[in-house]
Design a protein around this motif. Structure first.
Motif, PDB file in Angstrom:
ATOM      1  N   PHE A  96       0.763  -1.175   0.019  1.00  0.00           N
ATOM      2  CA  PHE A  96       0.104  -0.063   0.040  1.00  0.00           C
ATOM      3  C   PHE A  96       0.715   1.147   0.014  1.00  0.00           C
ATOM      4  O   PHE A  96       1.546   1.430   1.088  1.00  0.00           O
ATOM      5  CB  PHE A  96      -0.811   0.053   1.174  1.00  0.00           C
ATOM      6  CG  PHE A  96      -1.957  -1.121   1.318  1.00  0.00           C
ATOM      7  CD1 PHE A  96      -3.114  -0.970   0.388  1.00  0.00           C
ATOM      8  CD2 PHE A  96      -1.698  -2.328   2.151  1.00  0.00           C
ATOM      9  CE1 PHE A  96      -3.927  -2.245   0.623  1.00  0.00           C
ATOM     10  CE2 PHE A  96      -2.441  -3.419   1.952  1.00  0.00           C
ATOM     11  CZ  PHE A  96      -3.359  -3.391   1.356  1.00  0.00           C
ATOM     12  N   ARG A  97       1.009   1.951  -1.054  1.00  0.00           N
ATOM     13  CA  ARG A  97       1.925   3.028  -1.382  1.00  0.00           C
ATOM     14  C   ARG A  97       1.782   4.184  -0.215  1.00  0.00           C
ATOM     15  O   ARG A  97       2.864   4.464   0.225  1.00  0.00           O
ATOM     16  CB  ARG A  97       1.668   3.614  -2.506  1.00  0.00           C
ATOM     17  CG  ARG A  97       2.739   4.886  -3.042  1.00  0.00           C
ATOM     18  CD  ARG A  97       2.526   5.157  -4.608  1.00  0.00           C
ATOM     19  NE  ARG A  97       3.500   6.223  -4.638  1.00  0.00           N
ATOM     20  CZ  ARG A  97       4.137   6.440  -5.755  1.00  0.00           C
ATOM     21  NH1 ARG A  97       3.912   5.446  -6.647  1.00  0.00           N
ATOM     22  NH2 ARG A  97       4.916   7.276  -6.005  1.00  0.00           N
ATOM     23  N   GLU A  98       0.448   4.769   0.103  1.00  0.00           N
ATOM     24  CA  GLU A  98       0.347   5.700   0.816  1.00  0.00           C
ATOM     25  C   GLU A  98       0.794   5.202   2.342  1.00  0.00           C
ATOM     26  O   GLU A  98       1.405   6.058   3.319  1.00  0.00           O
ATOM     27  CB  GLU A  98      -1.163   6.047   0.855  1.00  0.00           C
ATOM     28  CG  GLU A  98      -1.482   6.798  -0.224  1.00  0.00           C
ATOM     29  CD  GLU A  98      -3.010   7.389  -0.288  1.00  0.00           C
ATOM     30  OE1 GLU A  98      -3.548   7.284   0.768  1.00  0.00           O
ATOM     31  OE2 GLU A  98      -3.279   7.849  -0.977  1.00  0.00           O
ATOM     32  N   LEU A  99       0.567   3.901   2.764  1.00  0.00           N
ATOM     33  CA  LEU A  99       1.010   3.461   4.235  1.00  0.00           C
ATOM     34  C   LEU A  99       2.593   3.495   4.202  1.00  0.00           C
ATOM     35  O   LEU A  99       3.064   3.867   5.099  1.00  0.00           O
ATOM     36  CB  LEU A  99       0.303   2.215   4.324  1.00  0.00           C
ATOM     37  CG  LEU A  99       0.827   1.371   5.486  1.00  0.00           C
ATOM     38  CD1 LEU A  99       0.596   2.302   6.710  1.00  0.00           C
ATOM     39  CD2 LEU A  99       0.366  -0.102   5.654  1.00  0.00           C
ATOM     40  N   ALA A 151       5.694  14.365   2.555  1.00  0.00           N
ATOM     41  CA  ALA A 151       7.283  14.555   2.254  1.00  0.00           C
ATOM     42  C   ALA A 151       7.505  16.020   3.186  1.00  0.00           C
ATOM     43  O   ALA A 151       8.677  16.265   3.761  1.00  0.00           O
ATOM     44  CB  ALA A 151       7.879  14.364   1.131  1.00  0.00           C
ATOM     45  N   HIS A 152       6.598  16.973   2.847  1.00  0.00           N
ATOM     46  CA  HIS A 152       7.289  18.390   3.133  1.00  0.00           C
ATOM     47  C   HIS A 152       7.163  18.414   4.871  1.00  0.00           C
ATOM     48  O   HIS A 152       7.990  19.155   5.260  1.00  0.00           O
ATOM     49  CB  HIS A 152       5.857  19.291   2.818  1.00  0.00           C
ATOM     50  CG  HIS A 152       4.729  18.991   3.440  1.00  0.00           C
ATOM     51  ND1 HIS A 152       3.691  17.879   3.272  1.00  0.00           N
ATOM     52  CD2 HIS A 152       4.056  19.886   4.437  1.00  0.00           C
ATOM     53  CE1 HIS A 152       2.911  18.180   4.228  1.00  0.00           C
ATOM     54  NE2 HIS A 152       2.907  19.006   4.870  1.00  0.00           N
ATOM     55  N   HIS A 153       6.614  17.569   5.620  1.00  0.00           N
ATOM     56  CA  HIS A 153       6.906  17.521   7.113  1.00  0.00           C
ATOM     57  C   HIS A 153       8.430  17.230   7.352  1.00  0.00           C
ATOM     58  O   HIS A 153       8.726  17.822   8.195  1.00  0.00           O
ATOM     59  CB  HIS A 153       5.925  16.475   7.481  1.00  0.00           C
ATOM     60  CG  HIS A 153       4.757  16.680   7.742  1.00  0.00           C
ATOM     61  ND1 HIS A 153       4.070  17.769   8.089  1.00  0.00           N
ATOM     62  CD2 HIS A 153       3.446  15.811   7.249  1.00  0.00           C
ATOM     63  CE1 HIS A 153       2.623  17.944   7.842  1.00  0.00           C
ATOM     64  NE2 HIS A 153       2.353  16.812   7.283  1.00  0.00           N
ATOM     65  N   LYS A 188      17.147   9.003   2.959  1.00  0.00           N
ATOM     66  CA  LYS A 188      16.045   8.621   1.738  1.00  0.00           C
ATOM     67  C   LYS A 188      14.627   8.880   2.246  1.00  0.00           C
ATOM     68  O   LYS A 188      14.380   8.565   3.374  1.00  0.00           O
ATOM     69  CB  LYS A 188      16.252   7.293   1.445  1.00  0.00           C
ATOM     70  CG  LYS A 188      15.314   6.574   0.332  1.00  0.00           C
ATOM     71  CD  LYS A 188      15.847   5.345  -0.135  1.00  0.00           C
ATOM     72  CE  LYS A 188      15.443   4.353   0.862  1.00  0.00           C
ATOM     73  NZ  LYS A 188      16.102   2.924   0.055  1.00  0.00           N
ATOM     74  N   TYR A 189      13.874   9.425   1.336  1.00  0.00           N
ATOM     75  CA  TYR A 189      12.297   9.130   1.556  1.00  0.00           C
ATOM     76  C   TYR A 189      11.471   8.849   0.321  1.00  0.00           C
ATOM     77  O   TYR A 189      12.276   8.717  -0.838  1.00  0.00           O
ATOM     78  CB  TYR A 189      11.925  10.474   1.970  1.00  0.00           C
ATOM     79  CG  TYR A 189      12.003  11.916   1.089  1.00  0.00           C
ATOM     80  CD1 TYR A 189      10.575  12.020   0.148  1.00  0.00           C
ATOM     81  CD2 TYR A 189      13.022  12.387   0.531  1.00  0.00           C
ATOM     82  CE1 TYR A 189      10.784  13.107  -0.518  1.00  0.00           C
ATOM     83  CE2 TYR A 189      12.961  13.212  -0.518  1.00  0.00           C
ATOM     84  CZ  TYR A 189      11.935  13.750  -0.942  1.00  0.00           C
ATOM     85  OH  TYR A 189      11.830  14.728  -2.154  1.00  0.00           O
ATOM     86  N   TRP A 190      10.455   8.246   0.332  1.00  0.00           N
ATOM     87  CA  TRP A 190       9.421   8.416  -1.097  1.00  0.00           C
ATOM     88  C   TRP A 190       8.571   9.346  -1.062  1.00  0.00           C
ATOM     89  O   TRP A 190       7.899   9.866  -0.209  1.00  0.00           O
ATOM     90  CB  TRP A 190       8.706   6.918  -0.658  1.00  0.00           C
ATOM     91  CG  TRP A 190       9.773   5.750  -0.580  1.00  0.00           C
ATOM     92  CD1 TRP A 190      10.623   5.395  -1.624  1.00  0.00           C
ATOM     93  CD2 TRP A 190       9.381   4.616   0.130  1.00  0.00           C
ATOM     94  NE1 TRP A 190      11.362   4.200  -1.194  1.00  0.00           N
ATOM     95  CE2 TRP A 190      10.390   3.692  -0.237  1.00  0.00           C
ATOM     96  CE3 TRP A 190       8.287   4.045   0.953  1.00  0.00           C
ATOM     97  CZ2 TRP A 190      10.659   2.241   0.280  1.00  0.00           C
ATOM     98  CZ3 TRP A 190       8.372   2.802   1.615  1.00  0.00           C
ATOM     99  CH2 TRP A 190       9.555   2.002   1.249  1.00  0.00           C
ATOM    100  N   GLU A 224       3.738   6.871   4.363  1.00  0.00           N
ATOM    101  CA  GLU A 224       3.964   7.290   5.873  1.00  0.00           C
ATOM    102  C   GLU A 224       4.816   6.747   6.722  1.00  0.00           C
ATOM    103  O   GLU A 224       5.498   7.523   7.756  1.00  0.00           O
ATOM    104  CB  GLU A 224       2.461   7.176   6.275  1.00  0.00           C
ATOM    105  CG  GLU A 224       2.124   7.587   7.644  1.00  0.00           C
ATOM    106  CD  GLU A 224       0.459   7.397   8.149  1.00  0.00           C
ATOM    107  OE1 GLU A 224       0.121   7.687   9.097  1.00  0.00           O
ATOM    108  OE2 GLU A 224      -0.354   7.209   7.284  1.00  0.00           O
ATOM    109  N   ARG A 225       4.915   5.520   6.432  1.00  0.00           N
ATOM    110  CA  ARG A 225       6.147   4.857   7.654  1.00  0.00           C
ATOM    111  C   ARG A 225       7.391   5.349   7.339  1.00  0.00           C
ATOM    112  O   ARG A 225       8.041   5.383   8.208  1.00  0.00           O
ATOM    113  CB  ARG A 225       5.710   3.297   7.339  1.00  0.00           C
ATOM    114  CG  ARG A 225       4.315   2.553   7.864  1.00  0.00           C
ATOM    115  CD  ARG A 225       4.271   1.272   7.378  1.00  0.00           C
ATOM    116  NE  ARG A 225       5.367   0.484   7.882  1.00  0.00           N
ATOM    117  CZ  ARG A 225       5.453  -0.766   7.442  1.00  0.00           C
ATOM    118  NH1 ARG A 225       4.864  -1.317   6.329  1.00  0.00           N
ATOM    119  NH2 ARG A 225       6.499  -1.688   7.847  1.00  0.00           N
ATOM    120  N   LEU A 226       7.708   5.752   5.829  1.00  0.00           N
ATOM    121  CA  LEU A 226       9.057   6.155   5.805  1.00  0.00           C
ATOM    122  C   LEU A 226       9.188   7.707   6.376  1.00  0.00           C
ATOM    123  O   LEU A 226      10.222   8.091   6.848  1.00  0.00           O
ATOM    124  CB  LEU A 226       9.568   5.896   4.304  1.00  0.00           C
ATOM    125  CG  LEU A 226      10.712   6.238   3.913  1.00  0.00           C
ATOM    126  CD1 LEU A 226      11.874   5.619   4.800  1.00  0.00           C
ATOM    127  CD2 LEU A 226      11.104   6.050   2.517  1.00  0.00           C
TER     128      LEU A 226
END
Length: 248
Positions: free
Chosen positions: A164-167, A203-205, A196-198, A170-172
């Motif tokens: 699940f891409r959104e999950l 991501a702005h946080h 690294k992030y996805w 969020e975890r990353l």
């Protein structure tokens, strides 16, 4: 030092003139496994990692970033978060001279941390089966680091994919924010971070958090990242130590 520019040119030339390899003995394997094997067989960076004795292809991501921004220097102390299998630590060892291979420059220090077992590497101190977000591990890192501070923190960490891409995004993001906590505890003033992030809505946080403690924050996507991958890296430089920061 192996030139990534030459490597990339060579890889692209090689992949253009060699027919794709067809995976063998795929009977019984899931479609996703078959796609992964086929991709590995035809990935020029996988071959280059084997030829250059790096533990995995991700080494070239760090090489490309450091070739351009020069954040790893002889004598520096480095923390490699989520270090397994150790390719980024290999690059760090070479560039900060933590194995003492070059007697004419200062000797650095590299410590890698991972929840998994890390195969020993000359010039690196590994903490296997360890959670870098755990305060006791962070205390251990401070005890190991010269002057209890790092010059550079690296994080190529990512959660196990849930599908699940959104999950997963969020975890990353949560992992990245935990790395930001580590930064505020152990990074020296003026130090650097690669994390690294996805790419995604949250991501702005992470970027805002890093912008509050670094003079410069930018996003980079090395050429060795797969085109279909959402992975990007925050490169944060010139850490501003908060004198009111409370240490545990």
């Amino acid at each position: 030092m192996y030139s990534l520019a030459l490597l990339t040119k060579s890889c692209l030339h090689t992949s253009a003139r060699i027919l794709k390899k067809a995976p063998q003995n795929m009977k019984g394997k899931r479609a996703s496994d078959q796609r992964w094997i086929a991709r590995q067989l035809n990935d020029p960076f996988v071959k280059a990692a084997h030829d250059q004795n790096y533990r995995c292809r991700s080494a070239f991501k760090l090489i490309e970033i450091d070739d351009k921004y020069k954040i790893l220097k002889p004598g520096y102390s480095v923390i490699d978060c989520g270090a397994a299998p150790g390719a980024w630590s290999q690059v760090a060892v070479q560039r900060v001279n933590s194995a003492g291979a070059n007697s004419e420059v200062p000797i650095g220090f590299v410590v890698g941390v991972d929840l998994l077992r890390l195969t020993p590497l000359d010039g690196a101190h590994f903490l296997s089966f360890s959670d870098v977000t755990d305060q006791s591990i962070q205390t251990q890192l401070q005890e190991l680091l010269p002057s209890a501070q790092a010059d550079v923190i690296l994080s190529d960490m990512a959660p196990n994919a849930s599908g699940f891409r959104e999950l997963d995004h969020e975890r990353l993001v949560t992992i990245c924010l935990s790395v930001a906590d580590l930064v505020e505890r152990v990074l020296r003033p003026g130090g650097s971070l690669i994390c690294k992030y996805w790419d995604g809505a949250l991501a702005h946080h992470v970027q805002s958090r890093l912008a509050s403690t670094f003079c410069e924050v930018r996003t980079v996507k090395p050429k060795s990242c797969r085109k279909e991958s959402a992975e990007v890296y925050f490169l944060a430089r010139f850490f501003k130590k908060n004198p009111k920061q409370i240490h545990f």
